[in-house]
Design an enzyme around this catalytic site. Structure first.
Site, PDB file in Angstrom:
ATOM      1  N   GLU A  46       0.831  -1.210   0.000  1.00 43.16           N
ATOM      2  CA  GLU A  46       0.000   0.000   0.000  1.00 43.16           C
ATOM      3  C   GLU A  46       0.858   1.249   0.000  1.00 43.16           C
ATOM      4  O   GLU A  46       1.977   1.256   0.557  1.00 43.16           O
ATOM      5  CB  GLU A  46      -0.941   0.055   1.209  1.00 43.16           C
ATOM      6  CG  GLU A  46      -2.177  -0.826   1.106  1.00 43.16           C
ATOM      7  CD  GLU A  46      -2.018  -2.143   1.818  1.00 43.16           C
ATOM      8  OE1 GLU A  46      -2.897  -3.007   1.649  1.00 43.16           O
ATOM      9  OE2 GLU A  46      -1.018  -2.327   2.517  1.00 43.16           O
ATOM     10  N   THR A  47       0.330   2.287  -0.616  1.00 42.04           N
ATOM     11  CA  THR A  47       0.914   3.629  -0.592  1.00 42.04           C
ATOM     12  C   THR A  47      -0.179   4.601  -0.165  1.00 42.04           C
ATOM     13  O   THR A  47      -1.311   4.518  -0.642  1.00 42.04           O
ATOM     14  CB  THR A  47       1.459   4.025  -1.976  1.00 42.04           C
ATOM     15  OG1 THR A  47       2.518   3.117  -2.340  1.00 42.04           O
ATOM     16  CG2 THR A  47       1.999   5.452  -1.975  1.00 42.04           C
TER      17      THR A  47
END
Length: 231
Positions: A46-47
């Site tokens: 995830e970012t």
């Protein structure tokens, strides 16, 4: 160029392991239509793009899709904001408001288990079976495989596979852990992946809390085409 911070979230007590996370604290500077490509280039599970630091408004992307909620991005972003001099009492991903607090080395976030993605939870008989898995069992797309390591002590061994969103295996998965602790109805400590540690407890009425340690691995200016930082 926006500044990128790379953390390891749900690290072990000695600071090892943890799930890499990219966070753009000035996420509003990254155009909305470019964020999915940025997350794919970075390649983290995830970012996070922080749209409003004061209100704790964030958006979360995997390499292939946007998520309404995810656990290690919430814990890591809350820790990063606090250590950057901008502590928040809540984060606001698309799913809803998530309360934030700190307790010693741990950062905790609390939200509704029903906001988590629809992981299937599959219990095996002992941790060795979890360790022996070479991938998700046939027919599963988003699955948490778990076993008691010590039922009396509340210790759990788990692995999480999420190929549907471009994450073949996740090192530490807070949102899936939210579902597990809600199902079990008791406080647990989870070892996931190579050695990441997730703390989880039910708070009642469908609300659960997950906590863990975060470690800053890298920070600096980043632009599309730079690729993932070497960490």
């Amino acid at each position: 160029m926006p500044e990128l911070a790379v953390l390891r979230v749900f690290a072990a007590p000695d600071g090892s392991h943890g799930n890499p996370l990219g966070v753009f604290l000035d996420g509003a500077d990254v155009p909305t239509d470019e964020r999915q490509a940025v997350a794919a280039e970075l390649g983290f599970s995830e970012t996070v793009f922080v749209e409003d630091r004061e209100r704790g408004e964030i958006r979360i992307f995997t390499p292939e899709s946007e998520l309404p909620l995810a656990g290690h991005p919430l814990v890591g972003t809350a820790w990063l904001l606090g250590h950057g001099g901008n502590p928040v009492e809540a984060l606001r991903p698309p799913a809803g408001e998530v309360r934030v607090r700190s307790e010693g080395e741990l950062t905790w976030v609390a939200g509704r288990a029903e906001w988590a993605p629809p992981f299937e939870l599959v219990e095996l008989s002992e941790p060795g079976e979890i360790d022996a898995l070479e991938g998700p069992p046939d027919g599963y797309g988003m699955v948490l495989m778990w076993a008691w390591a010590d039922r009396d002590a509340g210790l759990v061994r788990q692995r999480v596979f999420v190929p549907e969103v471009g994450v073949p295996e996740d090192e530490a998965t807070g949102s899936a852990s939210m579902l597990l602790v809600e199902q079990l109805g008791r406080e647990i400590q989870i070892r996931q992946g190579r050695g990441s540690v997730i703390h989880a407890r039910p708070l009642g009425e469908g609300v659960v809390e997950i906590g863990g340690r975060s470690v800053l691995e890298w920070s600096g200016e980043w632009a599309p085409g730079d690729g993932p930082p070497a960490i």
